[in-house]
Design a protein around this motif. Sequence first.
Motif, PDB file in Angstrom:
ATOM      1  N   MET A   1      23.225  22.282 -15.086  1.00 31.05           N
ATOM      2  CA  MET A   1      24.754  21.870 -15.165  1.00 31.05           C
ATOM      3  C   MET A   1      25.709  23.041 -14.852  1.00 31.05           C
ATOM      4  N   GLY A   2      26.686  23.303 -14.009  1.00 28.64           N
ATOM      5  CA  GLY A   2      27.584  24.139 -13.886  1.00 28.64           C
ATOM      6  C   GLY A   2      27.293  25.380 -12.978  1.00 28.64           C
ATOM      7  N   ARG A   3      25.947  25.195 -12.588  1.00 30.55           N
ATOM      8  CA  ARG A   3      25.445  26.253 -11.648  1.00 30.55           C
ATOM      9  C   ARG A   3      25.232  25.860 -10.003  1.00 30.55           C
ATOM     10  N   ASP A   4      25.514  26.645  -9.247  1.00 27.73           N
ATOM     11  CA  ASP A   4      25.397  26.304  -7.973  1.00 27.73           C
ATOM     12  C   ASP A   4      23.962  25.625  -7.583  1.00 27.73           C
ATOM     13  N   ALA A   5      24.075  24.794  -6.580  1.00 29.00           N
ATOM     14  CA  ALA A   5      22.720  24.278  -5.936  1.00 29.00           C
ATOM     15  C   ALA A   5      21.718  25.498  -5.397  1.00 29.00           C
ATOM     16  N   ASN A   6      20.567  25.209  -5.603  1.00 32.45           N
ATOM     17  CA  ASN A   6      19.653  26.227  -5.083  1.00 32.45           C
ATOM     18  C   ASN A   6      18.546  25.485  -4.505  1.00 32.45           C
ATOM     19  N   MET A   7      18.671  24.353  -4.162  1.00 29.08           N
ATOM     20  CA  MET A   7      17.828  23.571  -3.282  1.00 29.08           C
ATOM     21  C   MET A   7      18.666  22.374  -2.468  1.00 29.08           C
TER      22      MET A   7
ATOM     23  N   VAL B   1      25.130  11.230   0.519  1.00 30.36           N
ATOM     24  CA  VAL B   1      25.273  12.040  -0.651  1.00 30.36           C
ATOM     25  C   VAL B   1      24.953  11.677  -2.134  1.00 30.36           C
ATOM     26  N   ASN B   2      23.474  11.837  -2.289  1.00 32.79           N
ATOM     27  CA  ASN B   2      22.919  11.317  -3.700  1.00 32.79           C
ATOM     28  C   ASN B   2      23.708  12.125  -4.859  1.00 32.79           C
ATOM     29  N   ALA B   3      23.760  11.632  -5.878  1.00 37.19           N
ATOM     30  CA  ALA B   3      24.206  12.252  -7.102  1.00 37.19           C
ATOM     31  C   ALA B   3      23.228  13.698  -7.329  1.00 37.19           C
ATOM     32  N   PRO B   4      23.689  14.724  -7.500  1.00 44.25           N
ATOM     33  CA  PRO B   4      23.061  15.945  -7.713  1.00 44.25           C
ATOM     34  C   PRO B   4      22.071  15.647  -8.874  1.00 44.25           C
ATOM     35  N   LEU B   5      20.801  16.391  -8.626  1.00 46.86           N
ATOM     36  CA  LEU B   5      19.650  16.623  -9.477  1.00 46.86           C
ATOM     37  C   LEU B   5      19.881  17.875 -10.387  1.00 46.86           C
ATOM     38  N   ILE B   6      19.835  17.794 -11.775  1.00 52.11           N
ATOM     39  CA  ILE B   6      20.004  18.790 -12.472  1.00 52.11           C
ATOM     40  C   ILE B   6      18.551  19.279 -13.008  1.00 52.11           C
ATOM     41  N   VAL B   7      18.010  20.412 -12.885  1.00 54.51           N
ATOM     42  CA  VAL B   7      16.894  20.751 -13.024  1.00 54.51           C
ATOM     43  C   VAL B   7      16.371  20.786 -14.795  1.00 54.51           C
TER      44      VAL B   7
ATOM     45  N   GLN C   1      17.758  21.470 -18.867  1.00 56.38           N
ATOM     46  CA  GLN C   1      18.591  20.981 -19.751  1.00 56.38           C
ATOM     47  C   GLN C   1      18.082  21.465 -21.233  1.00 56.38           C
ATOM     48  N   GLY C   2      19.003  22.004 -21.781  1.00 55.63           N
ATOM     49  CA  GLY C   2      18.572  22.728 -23.049  1.00 55.63           C
ATOM     50  C   GLY C   2      17.580  23.836 -22.776  1.00 55.63           C
ATOM     51  N   GLN C   3      16.443  23.695 -23.583  1.00 55.37           N
ATOM     52  CA  GLN C   3      15.495  24.651 -23.518  1.00 55.37           C
ATOM     53  C   GLN C   3      14.170  24.177 -22.457  1.00 55.37           C
ATOM     54  N   GLY C   4      14.355  22.822 -21.837  1.00 52.49           N
ATOM     55  CA  GLY C   4      13.569  22.519 -20.888  1.00 52.49           C
ATOM     56  C   GLY C   4      13.908  21.892 -19.954  1.00 52.49           C
ATOM     57  N   TYR C   5      13.086  20.651 -19.343  1.00 55.91           N
ATOM     58  CA  TYR C   5      13.442  20.151 -18.054  1.00 55.91           C
ATOM     59  C   TYR C   5      14.358  18.962 -18.626  1.00 55.91           C
ATOM     60  N   SER C   6      15.388  18.676 -17.637  1.00 54.84           N
ATOM     61  CA  SER C   6      16.200  17.433 -17.733  1.00 54.84           C
ATOM     62  C   SER C   6      15.273  16.108 -17.747  1.00 54.84           C
ATOM     63  N   PRO C   7      15.847  15.191 -18.194  1.00 58.68           N
ATOM     64  CA  PRO C   7      14.961  13.953 -18.306  1.00 58.68           C
ATOM     65  C   PRO C   7      14.736  13.332 -16.839  1.00 58.68           C
TER      66      PRO C   7
END
Length: 250
Positions: free
Chosen positions: A206-212, A228-234, A236-242
């Motif tokens: 979250m808050g970082r530029d898209a890289n894909m 344009v779909n909602a962005p996917l955040i990879v 979150q915290g110490q691991g992957y997003s839900p």
Amino acid sequence: MTKESTLLKAGERIDELPAVGIKIIQSDQVFAFSLDAVILSHFVRSNHRHQLKIVDLCAGNGAVGLFLHEKLGGHFTEVEIQPRLADMARRSITLNGLDDRYRVVTDDLANVYQEVPKDSADIVVCNPPYFTNLPQSEKNPNPYLAVARHEIKTNLSTVVNRMSGLLKMNGHGYLVHRPSRLAEILEKLAAARLVAKRLQFIHPRMGRDANMVVIEAIKDGKPGGLKVNAPLIVHQGQGYSPAVKEMLYG
């Protein structure tokens, strides 16, 4: 001796994508699929209404095509220029008991019409090399990875041209790439009669530029109507997003 052990060669391992129940033969010596393959396969729309003809260009070890085995009904052709990766793809197909639905072509995708007739595919997917092959480009010293990441053996123009040529009218093409080349991608798609209809930006956090970016295009589709779909955040915290955990683990 298990079936898995008989299919493995030196330096290889078997990884699994639990969400789709697929095992993939991998090797860090030559190639291992990454999250972009999972994201691309997840982005593809499900279709079981027809016995589809699906082509996976720049198939590597077959990951994208195999991850789609449940989402798409029909037959898959995996096209990969590097013989060692194509061999891994064949053995992964056998490992998953899918020999009746998949075949692997070891050739330059520029020659794909020798194996798959023009205007015959319902769906074409591609996870191509992202980086242009310039003399000053810093390339991976591993030649397998260099070919997978840089436009050494193919380029964006050829990928888009063959994607369009393979697709039937109103067939769907799917591509994952870098946002830095999005303007070029959309221009080449349009020139090849592929109308971009849906895209999604992938952000590492979250808050970082898209890289894909993942893109769906329709051959000879009606102009306009890009969603344009909602962005996917990879992460979150110490691991992957839900959302990404669901893609990986179901």
